[in-house]
Design an enzyme around this catalytic site. Structure first.
Site, PDB file in Angstrom:
ATOM      1  CB  ILE A  24      -0.947   0.024   1.220  1.00  0.00           C
ATOM      2  CG1 ILE A  24      -1.706  -1.295   1.328  1.00  0.00           C
ATOM      3  CG2 ILE A  24      -1.886   1.214   1.118  1.00  0.00           C
ATOM      4  CD1 ILE A  24      -2.538  -1.651   0.114  1.00  0.00           C
ATOM      5  CE  LYS A  25       3.454   3.921  -5.268  1.00  0.00           C
ATOM      6  NZ  LYS A  25       3.610   4.349  -6.685  1.00  0.00           N
TER       7      LYS A  25
END
Length: 239
Positions: free
Chosen positions: A139-140
């Protein structure tokens, strides 16, 4: 087989594709890049996904399904993007297993409009992690002032994180601090963690990004000079 990229891979460089679309998945292009171009990971973001949506009719059936289900535009976009990431994660599952979780990952970004809202960023990170439901997902999260505590909290909850938008050495250090601030929790957990650091560079960004693999000598931390900004990827690895 691309011999130059194979040579880079054998030299310890992880080659990532900075692009993802339904066309790449359905055409077999991504599978081809994995098999013949030594690609071991993919990153995507809302801008990349918007470009993919604007080309051709690959998403037409999926959009029709979302419309029939009464989904909002936001929910439909998330559903389509998550579906692409899930399929990409599955394509990289063998790479993930073979590298003990260092490579074979696919990154999906939280909504950039939430970049200055810690709680909203954390809530969407949790939601995306649950929706994708793949161990090799990342998850950026952007490294804004509000993003830093969200990064710490997400990692502490077991979410694998890819940190983006690091434009100064000071912020670079703050991101590292955000990671190391939960070191006590990490050391007591049953999961082994790795943190990969990619420092800033003047080198132009290419669709294929390359990152050296870690070694025992660097305690799992590596650095690269490819890419105009820095990313930090913190993810779970099997013992």
């Amino acid at each position: 087989m691309n011999e130059r990229l194979l040579a880079l891979s054998k030299a310890g460089v992880s080659i990532w594709l900075d692009d993802l679309s339904r066309e790449r998945l359905t055409s077999g292009n991504l599978a081809h890049l994995i098999a013949d171009w030594s690609v071991v990971g993919v990153t995507t973001n809302p801008t990349i996904f918007a470009a993919a949506l604007s080309k051709g009719d690959e998403y037409a059936d999926m959009i029709a399904e979302q419309r029939a289900a009464g989904a909002s535009v936001e929910d439909a976009v998330h559903a389509l993007m998550v579906a692409d990431v899930q399929e990409a994660c599955d394509l990289f599952s063998a790479t993930y297993e073979q590298t003990n979780g260092f490579d074979g990952r696919v990154s999906i970004e939280v909504d950039p409009t939430l970049a200055h809202d810690t709680q909203a960023t954390l809530e969407q990170a949790r939601a995306l992690w649950a929706m994708v439901d793949r161990e090799n997902a990342l998850i950026k999260i952007p490294a804004t002032d509000a993003g830093l505590p969200a990064i710490t909290a997400a990692i502490a909850e077991g979410i694998s994180v890819n940190v983006t938008l690091i434009f100064s050495l000071e912020r670079y250090q703050q991101v590292i601090d955000a990671y190391t601030s939960i070191s006590a929790w990490i050391s007591s957990a049953a999961t082994l963690w790795t943190c990969e650091v990619r420092p800033p560079s003047r080198t132009p960004a290419w669709p294929l990004s390359c990152t050296p693999r870690p070694s025992a000598a660097t305690n799992g931390r590596t650095s690269s000079v490819l890419g105009p900004t820095s990313n930090v990827r913190c993810g779970r690895r099997r013992r």
